[in-house]
Structures are given as structure tokens and as C-alpha cells.
Design an enzyme around this catalytic site. Structure first.
Site, PDB file in Angstrom:
ATOM      1  N   CYS A   3      -0.257   4.387   1.854  1.00  0.00           N
ATOM      2  CA  CYS A   3      -0.295   4.289   3.211  1.00  0.00           C
ATOM      3  C   CYS A   3       1.447   4.156   3.774  1.00  0.00           C
ATOM      4  O   CYS A   3       1.779   4.978   4.745  1.00  0.00           O
ATOM      5  CB  CYS A   3      -0.723   2.605   3.811  1.00  0.00           C
ATOM      6  SG  CYS A   3      -2.063   2.066   3.187  1.00  0.00           S
ATOM      7  N   ASP A   4       2.154   3.902   3.061  1.00  0.00           N
ATOM      8  CA  ASP A   4       3.477   3.685   3.427  1.00  0.00           C
ATOM      9  C   ASP A   4       4.848   4.350   2.641  1.00  0.00           C
ATOM     10  O   ASP A   4       5.726   4.274   3.283  1.00  0.00           O
ATOM     11  CB  ASP A   4       4.190   2.123   3.212  1.00  0.00           C
ATOM     12  CG  ASP A   4       3.247   1.219   4.453  1.00  0.00           C
ATOM     13  OD1 ASP A   4       2.565   1.734   5.393  1.00  0.00           O
ATOM     14  OD2 ASP A   4       3.013  -0.116   4.031  1.00  0.00           O
TER      15      ASP A   4
ATOM     16  N   CYS B 290       0.831  -1.149  -0.046  1.00  0.00           N
ATOM     17  CA  CYS B 290      -0.022   0.074  -0.011  1.00  0.00           C
ATOM     18  C   CYS B 290       0.928   1.181  -0.117  1.00  0.00           C
ATOM     19  O   CYS B 290       1.280   1.690   1.103  1.00  0.00           O
ATOM     20  CB  CYS B 290      -0.962  -0.003   1.173  1.00  0.00           C
ATOM     21  SG  CYS B 290      -1.862   1.265   1.404  1.00  0.00           S
TER      22      CYS B 290
HETATM   23  C1  LIG Z   1       0.307  -4.142   4.837  1.00  0.00           C
HETATM   24  C2  LIG Z   1      -1.083  -3.185   4.743  1.00  0.00           C
HETATM   25  C3  LIG Z   1      -0.745  -1.866   5.380  1.00  0.00           C
HETATM   26  C4  LIG Z   1      -1.821  -1.164   5.226  1.00  0.00           C
HETATM   27  N1  LIG Z   1      -1.485  -0.029   5.976  1.00  0.00           N
HETATM   28  C5  LIG Z   1      -2.364   1.127   5.904  1.00  0.00           C
HETATM   29  C6  LIG Z   1      -2.297   2.368   6.775  1.00  0.00           C
HETATM   30  O1  LIG Z   1      -1.276   2.595   7.169  1.00  0.00           O
HETATM   31  N2  LIG Z   1      -3.461   3.309   6.549  1.00  0.00           N
HETATM   32  C7  LIG Z   1      -4.485   2.953   5.981  1.00  0.00           C
HETATM   33  O2  LIG Z   1      -5.589   3.489   6.131  1.00  0.00           O
HETATM   34  N3  LIG Z   1      -4.876   1.569   5.300  1.00  0.00           N
HETATM   35  C8  LIG Z   1      -3.669   0.640   5.599  1.00  0.00           C
HETATM   36  N4  LIG Z   1      -3.948  -0.502   4.818  1.00  0.00           N
HETATM   37  C9  LIG Z   1      -5.166  -0.873   3.981  1.00  0.00           C
HETATM   38  C10 LIG Z   1      -6.092  -1.076   5.239  1.00  0.00           C
HETATM   39  O3  LIG Z   1      -5.696  -2.169   5.874  1.00  0.00           O
HETATM   40  C11 LIG Z   1      -7.651  -1.357   4.599  1.00  0.00           C
HETATM   41  O4  LIG Z   1      -8.265  -0.595   3.775  1.00  0.00           O
HETATM   42  C12 LIG Z   1      -8.773  -1.749   5.697  1.00  0.00           C
HETATM   43  O5  LIG Z   1      -8.327  -2.661   6.444  1.00  0.00           O
HETATM   44  C13 LIG Z   1     -10.050  -2.432   4.965  1.00  0.00           C
HETATM   45  O6  LIG Z   1     -11.057  -2.636   5.928  1.00  0.00           O
HETATM   46  P1  LIG Z   1     -12.262  -3.581   5.898  1.00  0.00           P
HETATM   47  O7  LIG Z   1     -12.736  -3.577   7.189  1.00  0.00           O
HETATM   48  O8  LIG Z   1     -12.823  -3.176   4.663  1.00  0.00           O
HETATM   49  O9  LIG Z   1     -11.347  -5.172   5.570  1.00  0.00           O
HETATM   50  P2  LIG Z   1     -10.325  -5.919   6.321  1.00  0.00           P
HETATM   51  O10 LIG Z   1      -9.304  -5.059   7.107  1.00  0.00           O
HETATM   52  O11 LIG Z   1      -9.636  -6.802   5.211  1.00  0.00           O
HETATM   53  O12 LIG Z   1     -10.965  -6.969   7.140  1.00  0.00           O
HETATM   54  C14 LIG Z   1     -11.835  -7.914   6.793  1.00  0.00           C
HETATM   55  C15 LIG Z   1     -12.038  -8.965   7.799  1.00  0.00           C
HETATM   56  O13 LIG Z   1     -12.995  -9.776   7.448  1.00  0.00           O
HETATM   57  C16 LIG Z   1     -12.410 -11.141   7.872  1.00  0.00           C
HETATM   58  N5  LIG Z   1     -13.357 -12.229   6.908  1.00  0.00           N
HETATM   59  C17 LIG Z   1     -13.027 -12.538   5.532  1.00  0.00           C
HETATM   60  N6  LIG Z   1     -13.962 -13.309   5.211  1.00  0.00           N
HETATM   61  C18 LIG Z   1     -14.791 -13.474   6.357  1.00  0.00           C
HETATM   62  C19 LIG Z   1     -15.734 -14.862   6.619  1.00  0.00           C
HETATM   63  N7  LIG Z   1     -16.064 -15.543   5.541  1.00  0.00           N
HETATM   64  N8  LIG Z   1     -16.123 -14.629   7.772  1.00  0.00           N
HETATM   65  C20 LIG Z   1     -15.729 -13.980   8.821  1.00  0.00           C
HETATM   66  N9  LIG Z   1     -14.872 -12.989   8.659  1.00  0.00           N
HETATM   67  C21 LIG Z   1     -14.061 -12.971   7.438  1.00  0.00           C
HETATM   68  C22 LIG Z   1     -11.091 -11.251   7.549  1.00  0.00           C
HETATM   69  O14 LIG Z   1     -10.454 -12.422   8.004  1.00  0.00           O
HETATM   70  C23 LIG Z   1     -10.574  -9.786   8.009  1.00  0.00           C
HETATM   71  O15 LIG Z   1     -10.672  -9.899   9.589  1.00  0.00           O
HETATM   72  C24 LIG Z   1      -2.830  -1.451   4.771  1.00  0.00           C
HETATM   73  C25 LIG Z   1      -3.242  -2.617   4.125  1.00  0.00           C
HETATM   74  C26 LIG Z   1      -2.187  -3.568   4.119  1.00  0.00           C
HETATM   75  C27 LIG Z   1      -2.518  -4.959   3.646  1.00  0.00           C
END
Ligand SMILES: Cc1cc2nc3c(=O)[nH]c(=O)nc-3n(C[C@H](O)[C@H](O)[C@H](O)COP(=O)(O)OP(=O)(O)OC[C@H]3O[C@@H](n4cnc5c(N)ncnc54)[C@H](O)[C@@H]3O)c2cc1C
Length: 355
Positions: free
Chosen positions: A165-166, A162
Site C-alpha cells: 500500500c505505502d 503495508c
Molecule cells: C495502515 C494500513 C494501511 C492500509 N492501506 C491500504 C491501501 O492503501 N490500499 C489497500 O488496498 N489496502 C490497504 N490496507 C489493507 C486494507 O485496509 C485491508 O486489506 C482491508 O481493510 C481488509 O478489509 P476487510 O473488510 O477484510 O477487513 P477490515 O478492514 O479489517 O474490517 C473488518 C471490520 O470488522 C470489524 N469487526 C471485527 N470483529 C467484529 C465483530 N465481532 N463484530 C462486528 N464487527 C467486527 C472490525 O472492527 C473492522 O471494522 C491498509 C491496511 C492498514 C492497516
């Protein structure tokens, strides 16, 4: 017997927990299914510096523990289990969490559509463990990891998925971006604001990115391209120090401090494939999807000049939020914002059903 819940939230990243904070504060009985990787993508990173409210930054896992605590404080029940199948064809919606013997939970995200269908059919022969009046899907989208030698070892130690982010952590550093689409171009440009140099590694002799993005990259004084090149290995001791690339068949070791993988995301939506509308890439379609089909749905849901329940999916009563809908931004704060919107839509929709 199935356990009845008012609102089921599937996923425990910023979108899922924010939705839970809102629904449980609104005194709607809320269950979050946290999944096998509870806390979502931020559990795999270190400093988060761009989430408002933390002027000194905060460690990703710590932030997600705080999200969870805040949801639990208002009465959310967090089930540390994965949802393995759903049936949204009638209300209340059916949710299964069983896993047939011999199925590796860590591999669920990698199943093909056909494998997922087969697994769901097997699971659905039993009674569902839960039924819910409304569902919010917040299962996220994982960055595609090509599995390069050293990639996992140096993840968050120089390897990132990302750039938004980084990038700021790579001031005056020698960096590489892997990919050839629009996201790779965006990452290269974001990085070029900070890094001493950015090299885009691309396995073909032309990019598939849009022309305008290609031009910006190709004309940028700090960006160069290695065409017909693959990244073979990421090398270092504590952090990334070098990359091994194969350019036109010839191996080279180059100095490196940052490697950004930008080859796309995989929405975690396999279990919803035959239940709600997904787009060609597997993203959930809602009335606020930033795509042509999303605009069509928004248009169809217009009433008195307002789009009704913007976060609703193709099934009434099923809402979606976060990276599994968001083809564009994929940030913690946007996911959290969408979680909030989905919870308010779900609350209003439930009120209408109950009145
Ligand atoms: C390495 C990295 C660094 C990042 N750094 C930043 C940053 O510094 N700042 C920033 O703003 N964004 C950052 N991001 C992006 C940010 O993490 C995402 O935009 C954000 O987490 C998305 O949130 P979400 O709730 O949509 O999904 P996610 O965070 O992906 O969470 C989804 C969750 O759903 C769960 N899940 C999936 N399928 C199922 C199922 N069938 N049953 C139950 N649970 C399930 C998964 O296991 C997961 O826990 C980063 C991403 C990465 C990969």
C-alpha cells in the site's frame, strides 16, 4: 425477543460493506454489524492510491464513509455494535451483541481462545439479540503491533503496516522493515523499488522466511540486514526521523524516514473458533482459501466441474470474505471483491433454501 434478519454481515471494512451493497441491491434485508472500530483498517490510514476509481487517491476514512453510504442507500441497516457471540449449530443462526459488565470492548480482539470461550459461554446464557438466515463473516485481520515506543504516535506518519500500500510514498527515503518471515522479505523487496535504502531489522541471526525470498533480499544491492537486533524506539517530531535499535546489546540511533512493521496479522475470528473451521493461524477456511486445506474443500465441493459456493465456510449458510480468509493479498480491492463473491453465493444459496 430476537430480531430476525435475512442476512447478517459481521464487519464493516471493504469486504463487509461491498457484500452489503450487493445483498441489499438484491432486495435481501441486510444488517451490517459494524463493530467497535467501524469502517475497518482503512480508518487508520491517510491516502489510498491503489483503489480503482480514485485517480487522485482518497483518504481511507472518507472512502469507508462512502462505502457505508452506498450500502445504506440500498437499504442496509448498519448496527454500530460488536457481535460478541454466535451459535451456528442450527438455522436460523443466533447472534449475540451483549457485553457482560466489566468487559472492555476495545480488548475483545486480544482475548485468548480460552478467554473467548469463557466470555461466549457467559453471553450465551441469555437470548440472542438477532437471528439470521445467512451470515457473511467479514471481520478482517489486524496487523500485529509490537507496541514499540513511538509506534502508535507515528502510525501513518512514517510507520506503516503495508508495504504494497505505502512503498510508493517512500521514494528515495531511508527505510526499515521489522521482521524475518516471508512478509518481511516481500515488504523489503517492494520498498527497495522506491526507497534509497532498506534495512531489515531482525532479532535473530537467521530468517525464517523461505529460502528463495531470503536469497532475493540478501542479494539485493539496496537491502541490508541488522541481525540480532531489536527496534527499541521510533523517534521524530511531526514524522519519523530516527530509530533507536539494540544490536547485540548495544544501542544505536540511526536516521530513518520510514518504518514498516511486518511481523504478521491476527485474524479477528476468536468468536467463531468453535463454530466454523479455522486454520492453524485463525483464518477462516472456505473453499477458496489459498491453502492446502482450502484446496481440499474446493475439491470436495466440485459439482459438474465447478466449485459450489466458493466463499462458504464449513457451515452451510455461513460465508466469509476479506482479510479474515485471505492469507495472501490483504488489499482493500481484494477484500471488496471477496465481499461481492460472498454476497452472490449467499443470495444463490438462500434462493435454493426458499424454493
Ligand atoms: C495502515 C494500513 C494501511 C492500509 N492501506 C491500504 C491501501 O492503501 N490500499 C489497500 O488496498 N489496502 C490497504 N490496507 C489493507 C486494507 O485496509 C485491508 O486489506 C482491508 O481493510 C481488509 O478489509 P476487510 O473488510 O477484510 O477487513 P477490515 O478492514 O479489517 O474490517 C473488518 C471490520 O470488522 C470489524 N469487526 C471485527 N470483529 C467484529 C465483530 N465481532 N463484530 C462486528 N464487527 C467486527 C472490525 O472492527 C473492522 O471494522 C491498509 C491496511 C492498514 C492497516
Amino acid at each position: 425477543m430476537s430480531k430476525a434478519v435475512k442476512i447478517a454481515i459481521i464487519g464493516s471494512g471493504p469486504a463487509g460493506y461491498t457484500a452489503a451493497i450487493y445483498t441489499s441491491r438484491a432486495q435481501l434485508e441486510t444488517t451490517v454489524f459494524a463493530g467497535y472500530q467501524s469502517g475497518g483498517q482503512l480508518m487508520f490510514t491517510t491516502d489510498v492510491e491503489n483503489f480503482p476509481g480514485f485517480p487522485e487517491g482518497i483518504m481511507g476514512p472518507k472512502m469507508m464513509m462512502q462505502f457505508r453510504k452506498q450500502a445504506e442507500r440500498f437499504g442496509t441497516t448498519v448496527q454500530d455494535i460488536h457481535v460478541t457471540a454466535v451459535d451456528f449449530s442450527a438455522r436460523p443462526f443466533k447472534i449475540w451483541t451483549t457485553l457482560p459488565e466489566g468487559t472492555d470492548p476495545q480488548k475483545l480482539a486480544d482475548l485468548t481462545v480460552d478467554e473467548q470461550k469463557e466470555l461466549s459461554a457467559k453471553i450465551k446464557t441469555g437470548e440472542p439479540e438477532f437471528i439470521a438466515d445467512a451470515v457473511i463473516i467479514a471481520t478482517g485481520a489486524s496487523p500485529i503491533k509490537p507496541g514499540i515506543l513511538g509506534e502508535e504516535e507515528f502510525s501513518a506518519k512514517g510507520v506503516s503496516y503495508c508495504a504494497v500500500c505505502d512503498a510508493a510514498f517512500f521514494r528515495e527515503k531511508e527505510t526499515y522493515v521489522v521482521g524475518g518471515g516471508d512478509s518481511a522479505m516481500e515488504d523489503a523487496l517492494a520498498l527497495a523499488k522506491f526507497a534509497s535504502h532498506v534495512t531489515v531489522i531482525h532479532r535473530r541471526d537467521s530468517f525464517k522466511a523461505s529460502k528463495i525470498m531470503q536469497e532475493r533480499v540478501l542479494n539485493h544491492e539496496k537491502i541490508s540486514v541488522l541481525w540480532n537486533t531489536t527496534l527499541e524506539e521510533i523517534i521524530g517530531t511531526q514524522v519519523v526521523e530516527q530509530v533507536k535499535v539494540k544490536e547485540n546489546g548495544e544501542e544505536k540511533i540511526l536516521p530513518a524516514q520510514g518504518v514498516f512493521i511486518a511481523i504478521g496479522h491476527r485474524p479477528q475470528t476468536g468468536i467463531f473458533a468453535e463454530q466454523i473451521e479455522l486454520d492453524g493461524h485463525g483464518y477462516v477456511v472456505t473453499r477458496q482459501s489459498a491453502t492446502e486445506v482450502g484446496v481440499q474443500h474446493a475439491q470436495a465441493a466440485l459439482a459438474d466441474g465447478l466449485v459450489q459456493y466458493p466463499s462458504m465456510t464449513s457451515v452451510e449458510g455461513v460465508f466469509a470474505a476479506g482479510d479474515n480468509v485471505d492469507v495472501r493479498y490483504k488489499q482493500a480491492v481484494t477484500a471488496a471483491g471477496q465481499g461481492c463473491a460472498a454476497s452472490l453465493d449467499a443470495e444463490r444459496w438462500l434462493e435454493r433454501q426458499d424454493s
